[in-house]
Design a protein around this motif. Structure first.
Motif, PDB file in Angstrom:
ATOM      1  N   GLU A  20       1.093  -1.164   0.195  1.00  0.00           N
ATOM      2  CA  GLU A  20      -0.068   0.232  -0.242  1.00  0.00           C
ATOM      3  C   GLU A  20       0.736   1.347  -0.326  1.00  0.00           C
ATOM      4  O   GLU A  20       0.189   2.051  -0.748  1.00  0.00           O
ATOM      5  N   ASP A  21       2.007   1.187   0.526  1.00  0.00           N
ATOM      6  CA  ASP A  21       2.747   2.489   0.644  1.00  0.00           C
ATOM      7  C   ASP A  21       3.270   2.754  -0.539  1.00  0.00           C
ATOM      8  O   ASP A  21       3.690   4.124  -0.724  1.00  0.00           O
ATOM      9  N   LEU A  22       4.139   1.510  -1.200  1.00  0.00           N
ATOM     10  CA  LEU A  22       4.261   1.194  -2.386  1.00  0.00           C
ATOM     11  C   LEU A  22       3.715   1.642  -3.295  1.00  0.00           C
ATOM     12  O   LEU A  22       3.551   1.869  -4.404  1.00  0.00           O
ATOM     13  N   ASP A  23       2.103   2.027  -3.098  1.00  0.00           N
ATOM     14  CA  ASP A  23       1.393   1.993  -4.905  1.00  0.00           C
ATOM     15  C   ASP A  23       1.128   1.020  -5.649  1.00  0.00           C
ATOM     16  O   ASP A  23       0.919   1.189  -6.516  1.00  0.00           O
ATOM     17  N   GLY A  24       1.347  -0.166  -4.393  1.00  0.00           N
ATOM     18  CA  GLY A  24       1.432  -1.436  -5.273  1.00  0.00           C
ATOM     19  C   GLY A  24       2.487  -1.579  -6.949  1.00  0.00           C
ATOM     20  O   GLY A  24       2.492  -2.506  -7.522  1.00  0.00           O
ATOM     21  N   LYS A  25       3.512  -0.617  -6.490  1.00  0.00           N
ATOM     22  CA  LYS A  25       4.668  -0.755  -7.253  1.00  0.00           C
ATOM     23  C   LYS A  25       5.817  -1.421  -6.751  1.00  0.00           C
ATOM     24  O   LYS A  25       6.441  -0.919  -5.508  1.00  0.00           O
ATOM     25  N   THR A  26       5.802  -2.847  -7.319  1.00  0.00           N
ATOM     26  CA  THR A  26       6.714  -3.518  -6.157  1.00  0.00           C
ATOM     27  C   THR A  26       7.956  -2.877  -6.974  1.00  0.00           C
ATOM     28  O   THR A  26       9.016  -3.885  -6.161  1.00  0.00           O
ATOM     29  N   GLY A  27       8.791  -2.656  -7.312  1.00  0.00           N
ATOM     30  CA  GLY A  27      10.109  -2.757  -8.064  1.00  0.00           C
ATOM     31  C   GLY A  27      10.230  -3.543  -9.432  1.00  0.00           C
ATOM     32  O   GLY A  27       9.475  -4.377 -10.098  1.00  0.00           O
ATOM     33  N   LYS A  28      11.439  -3.194  -9.448  1.00  0.00           N
ATOM     34  CA  LYS A  28      12.088  -4.113 -10.088  1.00  0.00           C
ATOM     35  C   LYS A  28      13.454  -5.237 -10.306  1.00  0.00           C
ATOM     36  O   LYS A  28      13.705  -5.554 -10.788  1.00  0.00           O
ATOM     37  N   ASP A  29      14.001  -4.184  -8.920  1.00  0.00           N
ATOM     38  CA  ASP A  29      14.460  -5.212  -8.270  1.00  0.00           C
ATOM     39  C   ASP A  29      14.279  -7.341  -7.829  1.00  0.00           C
ATOM     40  O   ASP A  29      12.550  -6.960  -7.465  1.00  0.00           O
ATOM     41  N   PHE A  30      14.945  -8.132  -9.081  1.00  0.00           N
ATOM     42  CA  PHE A  30      14.546  -9.426  -8.419  1.00  0.00           C
ATOM     43  C   PHE A  30      15.504  -9.751  -7.344  1.00  0.00           C
ATOM     44  O   PHE A  30      16.493 -10.251  -7.074  1.00  0.00           O
ATOM     45  N   ASN A  31      14.514  -9.914  -6.094  1.00  0.00           N
ATOM     46  CA  ASN A  31      14.926  -9.934  -4.854  1.00  0.00           C
ATOM     47  C   ASN A  31      13.227 -11.314  -4.230  1.00  0.00           C
ATOM     48  O   ASN A  31      12.263 -11.214  -4.889  1.00  0.00           O
ATOM     49  N   SER A  32      14.200 -11.850  -2.725  1.00  0.00           N
ATOM     50  CA  SER A  32      12.396 -13.047  -2.594  1.00  0.00           C
ATOM     51  C   SER A  32      11.404 -11.684  -1.941  1.00  0.00           C
ATOM     52  O   SER A  32      10.322 -12.436  -2.507  1.00  0.00           O
ATOM     53  N   GLU A  33      11.883  -9.796  -1.265  1.00  0.00           N
ATOM     54  CA  GLU A  33      10.338  -9.477  -0.761  1.00  0.00           C
ATOM     55  C   GLU A  33       9.718  -9.696  -1.861  1.00  0.00           C
ATOM     56  O   GLU A  33       8.695  -9.225  -1.598  1.00  0.00           O
ATOM     57  N   LYS A  34      10.811  -9.062  -2.925  1.00  0.00           N
ATOM     58  CA  LYS A  34       9.888  -8.501  -4.424  1.00  0.00           C
ATOM     59  C   LYS A  34       8.531  -9.970  -5.181  1.00  0.00           C
ATOM     60  O   LYS A  34       7.337  -9.840  -4.909  1.00  0.00           O
ATOM     61  N   LEU A  35       9.089 -10.899  -4.864  1.00  0.00           N
ATOM     62  CA  LEU A  35       8.468 -12.913  -5.479  1.00  0.00           C
ATOM     63  C   LEU A  35       7.240 -12.762  -4.207  1.00  0.00           C
ATOM     64  O   LEU A  35       6.328 -12.967  -4.870  1.00  0.00           O
ATOM     65  N   ILE A  36       7.450 -12.273  -3.312  1.00  0.00           N
ATOM     66  CA  ILE A  36       5.903 -12.534  -2.202  1.00  0.00           C
ATOM     67  C   ILE A  36       5.484 -10.892  -1.746  1.00  0.00           C
ATOM     68  O   ILE A  36       4.396 -11.956  -2.680  1.00  0.00           O
ATOM     69  N   MET A  37       6.052 -10.112  -2.610  1.00  0.00           N
ATOM     70  CA  MET A  37       4.931  -8.707  -2.473  1.00  0.00           C
ATOM     71  C   MET A  37       3.966  -9.450  -4.221  1.00  0.00           C
ATOM     72  O   MET A  37       3.017  -9.340  -4.009  1.00  0.00           O
ATOM     73  N   ASP A  38       4.425 -10.070  -4.841  1.00  0.00           N
ATOM     74  CA  ASP A  38       4.413  -9.644  -6.340  1.00  0.00           C
ATOM     75  C   ASP A  38       3.150 -11.064  -5.968  1.00  0.00           C
ATOM     76  O   ASP A  38       2.015 -11.046  -6.872  1.00  0.00           O
ATOM     77  N   GLN A  39       2.994 -11.773  -4.921  1.00  0.00           N
ATOM     78  CA  GLN A  39       1.986 -13.206  -5.476  1.00  0.00           C
ATOM     79  C   GLN A  39       0.886 -12.626  -4.295  1.00  0.00           C
ATOM     80  O   GLN A  39      -0.266 -12.934  -4.555  1.00  0.00           O
TER      81      GLN A  39
END
Length: 50
Positions: A20-39
């Protein structure tokens, strides 16, 4: 869907708030946190206010 979440939802809520704080933009870095947020975005977007 909400009834199928584990009893302890603290980690889910932490990532949901972060999304929510990122307005749904999980970024472009390929890491575990991004994968979790994308899921979470893919499977539980209904629970996020963005």
């Amino acid at each position: 869907m909400a009834n199928q979440l584990p009893e302890d939802q603290s980690l889910f809520n932490l990532y949901r708030k972060k999304i929510e704080d990122l307005d749904g933009k999980t970024g472009k870095d390929f890491n575990s946190e991004k994968l979790i947020m994308d899921q979470i975005l893919f499977g539980a977007r209904w629970s996020i206010n963005i």
